[in-house]
Design an enzyme around this catalytic site. Structure first.
Site, PDB file in Angstrom:
ATOM      1  N   ARG A 258       0.865  -1.184   0.000  1.00 28.20           N
ATOM      2  CA  ARG A 258       0.000   0.000   0.000  1.00 28.20           C
ATOM      3  C   ARG A 258       0.900   1.231   0.000  1.00 28.20           C
ATOM      4  NH1 ARG A 258      -2.234   0.880   5.457  1.00 28.20           N
ATOM      5  NH2 ARG A 258      -0.790   2.613   5.406  1.00 28.20           N
ATOM      6  N   HIS A 262      -3.698   4.446   4.600  1.00 29.51           N
ATOM      7  CA  HIS A 262      -4.812   3.501   4.733  1.00 29.51           C
ATOM      8  C   HIS A 262      -6.094   4.120   4.183  1.00 29.51           C
ATOM      9  CE1 HIS A 262      -7.599   0.595   6.346  1.00 29.51           C
ATOM     10  NE2 HIS A 262      -8.219   1.558   6.989  1.00 29.51           N
ATOM     11  N   TYR A 271       3.908   5.308  11.513  1.00 28.02           N
ATOM     12  CA  TYR A 271       4.234   3.912  11.812  1.00 28.02           C
ATOM     13  C   TYR A 271       5.123   3.220  10.774  1.00 28.02           C
ATOM     14  CZ  TYR A 271       0.047   3.492   8.846  1.00 28.02           C
ATOM     15  OH  TYR A 271      -0.867   3.624   7.837  1.00 28.02           O
TER      16      TYR A 271
HETATM   17  C1  LIG Z   1     -14.286  -6.345  11.783  1.00 30.57           C
HETATM   18  C2  LIG Z   1     -13.555  -5.059  11.571  1.00 30.57           C
HETATM   19  N1  LIG Z   1     -12.666  -4.655  12.493  1.00 30.57           N
HETATM   20  C3  LIG Z   1     -12.003  -3.491  12.336  1.00 30.57           C
HETATM   21  C4  LIG Z   1     -12.215  -2.716  11.249  1.00 30.57           C
HETATM   22  C5  LIG Z   1     -11.470  -1.392  11.085  1.00 30.57           C
HETATM   23  N2  LIG Z   1     -10.546  -1.499   9.980  1.00 30.57           N
HETATM   24  C6  LIG Z   1     -10.852  -1.041   8.757  1.00 30.57           C
HETATM   25  S1  LIG Z   1      -9.709  -1.434   7.639  1.00 30.57           S
HETATM   26  C7  LIG Z   1      -8.741  -2.194   8.786  1.00 30.57           C
HETATM   27  C8  LIG Z   1      -7.463  -2.829   8.378  1.00 30.57           C
HETATM   28  C9  LIG Z   1      -7.678  -3.810   7.294  1.00 30.57           C
HETATM   29  O1  LIG Z   1      -6.468  -4.331   6.887  1.00 30.57           O
HETATM   30  P1  LIG Z   1      -6.360  -5.317   5.675  1.00 30.57           P
HETATM   31  O2  LIG Z   1      -7.337  -6.437   5.841  1.00 30.57           O
HETATM   32  O3  LIG Z   1      -4.951  -5.682   5.520  1.00 30.57           O
HETATM   33  O4  LIG Z   1      -6.872  -4.470   4.435  1.00 30.57           O
HETATM   34  P2  LIG Z   1      -6.223  -3.137   3.830  1.00 30.57           P
HETATM   35  O5  LIG Z   1      -6.846  -2.001   4.563  1.00 30.57           O
HETATM   36  O6  LIG Z   1      -4.759  -3.198   4.007  1.00 30.57           O
HETATM   37  O7  LIG Z   1      -6.626  -3.121   2.406  1.00 30.57           O
HETATM   38  C10 LIG Z   1      -9.336  -2.128  10.031  1.00 30.57           C
HETATM   39  C11 LIG Z   1      -8.756  -2.658  11.266  1.00 30.57           C
HETATM   40  C12 LIG Z   1     -13.153  -3.178  10.308  1.00 30.57           C
HETATM   41  N3  LIG Z   1     -13.425  -2.478   9.191  1.00 30.57           N
HETATM   42  N4  LIG Z   1     -13.801  -4.338  10.480  1.00 30.57           N
END
Ligand SMILES: Cc1ncc(C[n+]2csc(CCOP(=O)(O)OP(=O)(O)O)c2C)c(N)n1
Ligand SMILES: [Mg+2]
Lengths: 361, 325
Positions: A258, A262, A271
């Protein structure tokens, strides 16, 4: 079979085109016409242009929170490019390139991030579910869509997307396990972009790859260079063909990065080190595909510049339209709760309308 | 004393209690290195080390389930759920274990744990980021639920929550995380769980609310005061077990009752409060007890969310109707 040749437990990762756009495994290169490769590259460019514009507009206060895709275009475009129209695509929330390939309009996407529910109302012929923010919950829907195809005797395949963070949550393991048990025609596609917001991939699991999570489910798993359009396409093509032939599910881990934040609410300098970002900038999927195309004589730097400018102007034009027409209609908030609006909701709606009218007077 | 906003108060209070009690451990998604997406845990990992403040993999069920085990085995876990809308994967743990451990073991095992999460909406956040969970949690016997509306209260209530021997949900209204600052004493002080606070005394009508809406209701009360309507405003502060005496006493004085909350109307917390008023102060009522709430709809995406959330004008209009009944 690629999944036999590249064992995630041994840390073997499929790469066909290296970071300089050189073909390093010609025998594995998928059978794509030059026109098709160029077409896919252009979707990657459009994806990036749409990101660039969205971020600018967000800074101007015109767009709301937005989750950028920058750096992940090959994983997104290469995976969805394998699907046919009747196949299903089940998104997480960071696959703009895949959605565009599947036929969702940029207008819909922008409308969603603009904060309007109609952004999830896709045309009848677009077999894609709405964005899913509750992480990994969507993978069981992918499983269900695939099971329905199978039970109906249709040979459509479903692809379900998830991030590296999403592989830690129960739904991920449950979906993989069910898919294995029922031999569902589904492909689980992980975009491992190394971060779940601020949390590094190594904190998600002690396992050295995410692809090896397939092993316990008894299904094939493969790790691919996610910034390599050809590797992504080849792995997904094999998985989709297997699924279509009734041979069951596959787990694919696209190893990518990425490059951006985020979301627009996030500040990655809190971070991660710039050095790390620089390393991955050199592996940029767009740069690499462009270099390949130029080396093949299919494209030029000038054409590229012009195309980027055209797409950015297009994205802005789409957004302007969204701004003009994107204000939600009050009644819609009530109308779509049930097929028929129950009396108590009609009452709540009408009372509120009366209140608003009284205020105007 | 230092001027603090709500989120920096949460940070200060966690710091305060981690220094005082080494059984306190703080964890959740993005809680360690980054210090939380809202910066509520910033600096704690640096100060107390990764054993006491750490990032978890992404899984709310495991976060809460792990807190259960830790609490049984001598720690005082303070777990963060990143947004209330992502609590649902942990709901099985919450309903089946967090709420019942004391009862199932007839007091042999207790769960001195805190689950913190941002609460409510109105900040133009993404889908699923604006939920109000009072009913979803408050219906379950064995859970305590606290919602502060000011930095000062947040410190006193969070210290009580961490020191409480029962599981406490600490719901932090994200809309007012940074909305204003207040003097917060450096010293140790607690505010009892289960005690409401009269934030404005009045004779005309009792208005009960909590969280971010306290500030909107106060604005409405000032508008009404200018019209000669003198509302009594109660900040409930604790949703479970809530301060029944404070409500009943106030309604006996004013004869009118309004509850204002973000959650949806049907089976919302307001229904419970009105039931109490009917049971305990029916003969004092001069108007039907009334709810000003969210509609019975999914909270709209940000472009339309202002229709869902109440502003001071709508609250004032609703109170006026009850007074003029
Ligand atoms: C069940 C849940 N917990 C927490 C969140 C908050 N949250 C949104 S995106 C994220 C990180 C997701 O990481 P990843 O699966 O690696 O996807 P990326 O954002 O890197 O595409 C979090 C913790 C959420 N959307 N859903
Ligand atoms: Mg990720």
């Amino acid at each position: 079979m690629l999944t036999k040749r590249f064992d995630p437990l041994k840390g073997e990762m499929l790469q066909i085109m290296d970071a300089e756009g050189r073909i390093v495994a010609p025998e594995l290169k998928p059978d794509l016409s030059d026109e098709r490769v160029l077409e896919l590259y252009k979707v990657m460019l459009l994806t990036r242009a749409a990101d660039t514009k969205a971020l600018q507009l967000q800074r101007q206060g015109r767009m709301l929170t937005y989750a950028p895709n920058t750096g992940q275009e090959a994983a997104q475009v290469g995976s969805a490019a394998v699907l046919r129209e009747t196949d299903w695509l089940v998104p997480a929330f960071r696959e703009l390139g895949a959605w565009l390939v599947k036929g969702v309009s940029l207008e819909h996407i922008y409308l969603y991030w603009y904060g309007n529910e109609w952004g999830s109302h896709f045309p009848e012929n677009v077999r894609m579910l709405p964005i899913s923010i509750p992480i990994a919950s969507q993978l069981n829907h992918a499983l269900g869509l695939a099971m329905a195809s199978k039970l109906k005797g249709e040979d459509d395949v479903t692809i379900g997307y998830v991030g590296d963070g999403g592989t830690s949550i129960g739904d991920f393991s449950e979906a993989l396990n069910f898919a294995g048990v029922f031999s569902a025609p589904v492909v689980f596609f992980i975009q491992n972009n190394q971060y779940a917001i601020s949390v590094k991939r190594a904190v998600q699991t002690k396992a050295s790859t995410l692809a090896q999570k397939a092993v316990a489910a008894g299904i094939p798993g493969i790790q691919v260079d996610g910034n390599d359009l050809f590797a992504v396409y080849a792995a997904v093509e094999e998985a989709v063909n297997r699924a279509r032939a009734g041979e069951g599910p596959t787990l694919i881990e696209a190893y990518t990065y990425r490059l951006g934040a985020h979301t627009t609410s996030d500040d990655p300098t809190k971070y991660r080190e710039d050095d790390e970002v620089l390393v991955w900038q050199a592996r940029d999927p767009i740069k690499r595909t462009k270099e390949y195309l130029i080396a093949q004589g299919l494209w030029s730097a000038e054409q590229d510049e012009a195309q980027v400018a055209e797409y950015e102007a297009y994205a802005l034009e789409v957004f302007r339209k969204v701004e003009e027409t994107g204000e939600p209609q009050l009644e819609d908030f009530f109308k779509y709760t049930y097929r028929d609006m129950p009396e108590h909701l009609k009452e709540q709606y009408q009372e509120y309308v009366q209140y608003l009218e009284g205020k105007v007077k | 004393m230092a001027l603090m906003n709500l989120v920096s108060t949460v940070n200060h209070t966690l710091d305060h209690e981690m220094a005082r009690d080494e059984r306190v451990v703080v964890f959740g998604e993005d809680v360690g290195v980054e210090g939380g997406v809202f910066r509520a845990t910033v600096g704690l990992q640096k100060k107390y080390g990764p054993d006491r403040c750490f990032d978890t993999p992404l899984a709310e069920g495991a976060i809460v389930g792990m807190a259960v085990g830790m609490a049984i085995n001598g720690l005082r876990p303070v777990a963060e759920i990143q947004f209330s809308g992502f609590m649902y994967p942990a709901y099985n743990q919450i309903v089946s274990h967090v709420a019942r451990m004391r009862n199932r073991t007839r007091g042999r095992l207790t769960l001195p744990l805190v689950i913190r999460m941002p609460h409510g909406g109105g900040i133009k956040a993404l889908e699923h980021h604006s939920e109000s969970l009072e009913s979803i949690l408050g219906h379950i016997p064995g859970l305590k639920i606290v919602v502060p509306s000011t930095p000062y209260d947040a410190k006193g209530l969070l210290l009580s929550a961490i020191r409480d021997d029962d599981p406490v949900f600490f719901l932090e209204p994200s809309k007012i995380y940074r909305a204003f600052r207040q003097e917060v004493p450096e010293e140790d002080y607690t505010i009892p769980i289960g005690k409401a606070k009269i934030v404005r005394e009045g004779e005309a009508v009792t208005v009960v609310t909590w969280g971010a809406y306290v500030h909107d209701v106060m604005k409405a009360a000032e508008q009404l005061a200018a019209e000669g309507i003198d509302a009594e405003v109660i900040d409930l502060r604790t949703i479970a077990p809530f301060d029944r005496a404070a409500i009943v006493e106030s309604v006996k004085k004013t004869g009118r009752f309004v509850v204002v909350h973000e959650a949806m109307k049907t089976f919302g917390p307001g229904a419970e409060l009105i039931a109490l008023v009917n049971e305990k102060a029916f003969l004092y009522l001069e108007a039907p007890p009334t709810r000003l709430t969210g509609f019975d709809i999914t909270i709209p995406l940000p472009r339309g969310e202002h229709h869902y959330f109440l502003d001071a004008d709508r609250i004032a209009a609703g109170i006026r109707d009850v007074v003029n009944f």
